[in-house]
Design a protein around this motif. Structure first.
Motif, PDB file in Angstrom:
ATOM      1  N   TYR A 238       0.833  -1.200   0.000  1.00 19.99           N
ATOM      2  CA  TYR A 238       0.000   0.000   0.000  1.00 19.99           C
ATOM      3  C   TYR A 238       0.872   1.256   0.000  1.00 19.99           C
ATOM      4  CZ  TYR A 238      -4.206  -2.791   1.151  1.00 19.99           C
ATOM      5  OH  TYR A 238      -5.255  -3.675   1.132  1.00 19.99           O
ATOM      6  N   LYS A 239       1.935   1.236   0.783  1.00 19.62           N
ATOM      7  CA  LYS A 239       2.838   2.389   0.842  1.00 19.62           C
ATOM      8  C   LYS A 239       3.495   2.653  -0.498  1.00 19.62           C
ATOM      9  CE  LYS A 239       4.055   1.922   5.758  1.00 19.62           C
ATOM     10  NZ  LYS A 239       5.141   1.560   6.715  1.00 19.62           N
TER      11      LYS A 239
ATOM     12  N   HIS B 128      -5.623   0.420  -3.682  1.00 17.46           N
ATOM     13  CA  HIS B 128      -4.205   0.675  -3.424  1.00 17.46           C
ATOM     14  C   HIS B 128      -3.320   0.108  -4.532  1.00 17.46           C
ATOM     15  CE1 HIS B 128      -5.318   1.787   0.719  1.00 17.46           C
ATOM     16  NE2 HIS B 128      -6.133   0.749   0.664  1.00 17.46           N
TER      17      HIS B 128
ATOM     18  N   GLY C 192       2.113   1.996  -3.349  1.00 15.67           N
ATOM     19  CA  GLY C 192       1.095   2.310  -4.345  1.00 15.67           C
ATOM     20  C   GLY C 192       0.732   1.160  -5.256  1.00 15.67           C
TER      21      GLY C 192
END
Length: 260
Positions: free
Chosen positions: A130-131, A176, A133
């Motif tokens: 998620y971080k 995400h 992307g």
């Protein structure tokens, strides 16, 4: 290179299918964590793959049924390479018994490795995706994600369960950029399958040759085992696919043993 600088965690990858996927990823430029119960074997495999290049690999110890061990292993990967892009949940075992003789402890052990392992590794890796992307979650299913065979109640149950988990991850991860897929191999002649041949012959009262020709390969179009390289190519397809078009889908790799 389709996976240049992507970071992948592959469980049960010191040998067999997992090792073949790791090799394919390294050849495509990925940085791969060989996560395995056997740390020595994982480090040996990592050294061999790094020598191949152009990607690289490290070996880490990981018991996929232990949440603390999974979290520690993933954190080591993040500390080393600053993130995770790909998870291949591949660790698994096979235990065969008729349902009335299936020890509950063995049932729980098999389901824990396949299902708890997939859940715990996903839970640990997905925040890092998620971080970044986006990312790819790949579960190692089986033709037994789609079909059933005698003596394999626990295995069939576990492999069916991975389809459901992948579909949930596909829906939760879409916002995400995270995709989820299941690879469903037929019989691949790894130590896991070779171990089954005498076990099934004894349980069914047939010869080992009959187990191979009739039970394992009788339904294929060419009488051939699926290879680890066959499976690795599909793992590359899912990991490198550029859009959400295939998310939530499974792909059977079985020489026609199962068709849909």
């Amino acid at each position: 290179m389709q996976l240049k600088d992507k970071v992948a965690v592959i469980t049960g990858s010191a040998r067999g299918i997992g090792q073949a996927i790791a090799k394919r990823y390294v050849l495509e430029g990925a940085r791969v964590a060989i996560a395995d119960l056997d740390l020595d074997a994982a480090q040996k495999t990592a050294k061999e793959l790094t020598a191949l290049g152009p990607g690289s690999a490290i070996g880490i110890a990981m018991n996929v049924t232990d949440e603390d061990a999974v979290n520690a292993g993933v954190e080591k990967v993040v500390e080393t390479w600053d993130g995770v892009d790909i998870l291949v949940s591949n660790a698994g075992i096979q235990l065969v018994h008729k349902i009335e003789n299936f020890p509950f402890a063995e049932w729980k052990k098999l389901l824990s490795i396949h299902l708890d392992g997939a859940f715990l590794t996903t839970k640990a890796c997905i925040p890092h995706m998620y971080k970044r992307g986006g990312g790819s979650v790949i579960y190692m299913g089986s033709v037994h994600s789609k079909e059933a065979s005698p003596l394999k109640s626990a295995y069939v149950t576990a492999k069916h369960g991975l389809l459901g988990l992948a579909r949930v991850i596909s829906k939760e991860g879409a916002a995400h950029g995270v995709r989820a897929n299941v690879i469903c191999p037929g019989f691949v002649k790894t130590p896991l399958v070779e171990k089954q041949i005498p076990e099934q012959a004894k349980e069914l009262g047939v010869s080992e040759e009959e187990v191979v020709k009739k039970i394992m390969l009788g339904g294929t179009v060419d009488g051939e085992f699926t290879t680890t390289e066959d499976v690795a190519e599909v793992a590359l397809l899912f990991a490198a696919f550029p859009t959400n078009a295939l998310t939530g889908q499974s792909l059977v790799v079985s020489h026609g043993w199962f068709m849909e």
